[in-house]
Each structure stands twice: as structure tokens, then as C-alpha cells.
Design a protein around this motif. Structure first.
Motif, short mmCIF file in Angstrom:
data_model
loop_
_atom_site.label_atom_id
_atom_site.label_comp_id
_atom_site.label_asym_id
_atom_site.label_seq_id
_atom_site.Cartn_x
_atom_site.Cartn_y
_atom_site.Cartn_z
N SER A 1 -12.89 14.03 -11.37
CA SER A 1 -12.83 13.79 -12.83
C SER A 1 -11.42 13.42 -13.28
O SER A 1 -11.23 12.79 -14.31
CB SER A 1 -13.32 15.03 -13.59
N THR B 1 -15.27 18.08 -7.57
CA THR B 1 -15.72 17.62 -8.89
C THR B 1 -14.53 17.52 -9.86
O THR B 1 -14.38 16.53 -10.57
CB THR B 1 -16.78 18.59 -9.48
N ARG C 1 -16.90 22.29 -3.56
CA ARG C 1 -17.65 21.49 -4.52
C ARG C 1 -16.94 21.46 -5.87
O ARG C 1 -16.81 20.42 -6.51
CB ARG C 1 -19.06 22.05 -4.66
#
Length: 199
Positions: free
Chosen positions: A22, A18, A14
Motif C-alpha cells: 500500500s 499488505t 501477510r
């Protein structure tokens, strides 16, 4: 660019997903080696793989070995814990592109991916330049004698025979040697020129 993250810890997957999203990457995740291999087989075609070394069932090294059987060029970045130096050395010998030691800084991952993609770009550019060089090394002539020589080069190039090219200075012996080399079974190797007079 599409990155496949392979780690058995959901929190790590996770976090990496993420972070990479980004940075503008498209991300897919797999919780183990078998799942990752299945995704690659089903034409997922990632640009790079981030692969944990320590995983249950199929570990990182076995997953890397099987990825290399499917795709020799796919960049694989290994994730290792502190103290796994021997494992990382083995992974690099098996064809891993780079490695990161957990825990790592966010910037480290971005820099490592950039390095891997830059290297891929350079490899492709070298291959393109070699192809262009092979295409331009051919010589053009409408002279019957030169057409006969070109045909002779084509026939000889596929053999392992030693070739002696004779002629006066400036007639194009090196051009013929280059054409022979570029069409031979050794075209991927370097052609070495030696000035016998200098010896």
C-alpha cells in the motif's frame, strides 16, 4: 524499491506485505532464514530486508550474519519482541541498519524504511563525491618537468615510503602532496594538513 520480509509467522508476513504494498513497495516474503538466503543467492536483489529475530532453525542473527557475508551494504531492519534489547544490540553490532519492536505502528515501519533508504542515498553520494574529488585532484601539464614529477608520484604512491616535497611558497607542494595521497594505499583515509610555521 523491493523489500524482502522474513518472518516465520504467516499473519505477520501477510500484514507486512499488505502494508508495504500500500506504500508502493514491491514485496517478497520468506518464512525462514534459509529460504531468505536462498532467494538472495538467486539474485532476488532486494533494496532492504525486514528480518524477524526469533525464528526456528536459522534465527535472525544467523541469517543477518550470512546476509552480511553475501552483501555488506544491503539494509536489514530487525523485528524484535519486547525484552530482546541484548539481542538487538548484538544485531546492530553485526551490521543491522535499524530495528522495530513488535508490536509497532504502521507509520513506524514507513519512517524506518525511509531513514534506511535516505542513509543509503547519502552513502552513495559521499562515495560519488570522493570519486569526483580523486579525479579532479590530478593536475594537468604539458611541461616536461611536471610530466616527470607526475610519473614520480605514480611510482612513489604505491609504496610506504616517507616523502619530502620541497619548494618555494606557491609552487604547488600541497597539490603534489594531495596527488600522492589520492594515489596511495591510504586514499580512503583523511589527509591532514599541518601548518608548521603556526606550531
Amino acid at each position: 524499491k523491493h523489500v524482502l520480509v522474513v518472518d516465520d509467522e504467516e499473519s505477520v508476513r501477510r500484514y507486512l506485505a499488505t502494508l508495504l504494498a500500500s506504500e508502493g513497495y514491491e514485496v517478497s516474503c520468506a518464512e525462514g532464514g534459509e529460504e531468505a538466503l536462498g532467494m538472495i543467492k538467486q539474485q532476488l536483489s532486494p533494496s532492504a530486508v525486514i528480518l524477524d529475530v526469533m525464528m526456528p532453525q536459522v534465527d535472525g542473527l544467523e541469517t543477518l550474519r550470512r546476509i552480511r557475508e553475501m552483501d555488506e551494504a544491503l539494509p536489514v531492519i530487525m523485528l524484535s519482541a519486547v525484552g530482546q534489547t541484548a539481542t538487538i544490540v548484538k544485531a546492530m553490532k553485526m551490521g543491522a541498519s535499524d530495528y522495530l519492536t513488535k508490536p509497532f505502528e504502521d507509520d513506524e515501519l514507513g519512517i524506518t524504511l525511509e531513514k534506511v533508504f535516505d542513509k543509503m542515498t547519502l552513502v552513495r553520494e559521499v562515495e560519488d563525491l570522493r570519486d569526483q574529488l580523486n579525479k579532479t585532484s590530478d593536475f594537468i601539464s604539458i611541461n616536461d618537468e611536471m610530466i616527470r614529477i607526475k610519473e614520480m608520484i605514480r611510482k612513489i604512491a604505491g609504496t610506504d615510503a616517507t616523502v619530502l616535497v620541497l619548494g618555494e611558497s606557491g609552487v604547488g607542494k600541497e597539490l603534489i602532496a594531495r596527488a600522492l595521497h589520492d594515489q596511495s594505499l591510504r586514499r580512503d583515509k583523511i589527509m591532514v594538513r599541518v601548518n608548521c610555521a603556526a606550531l
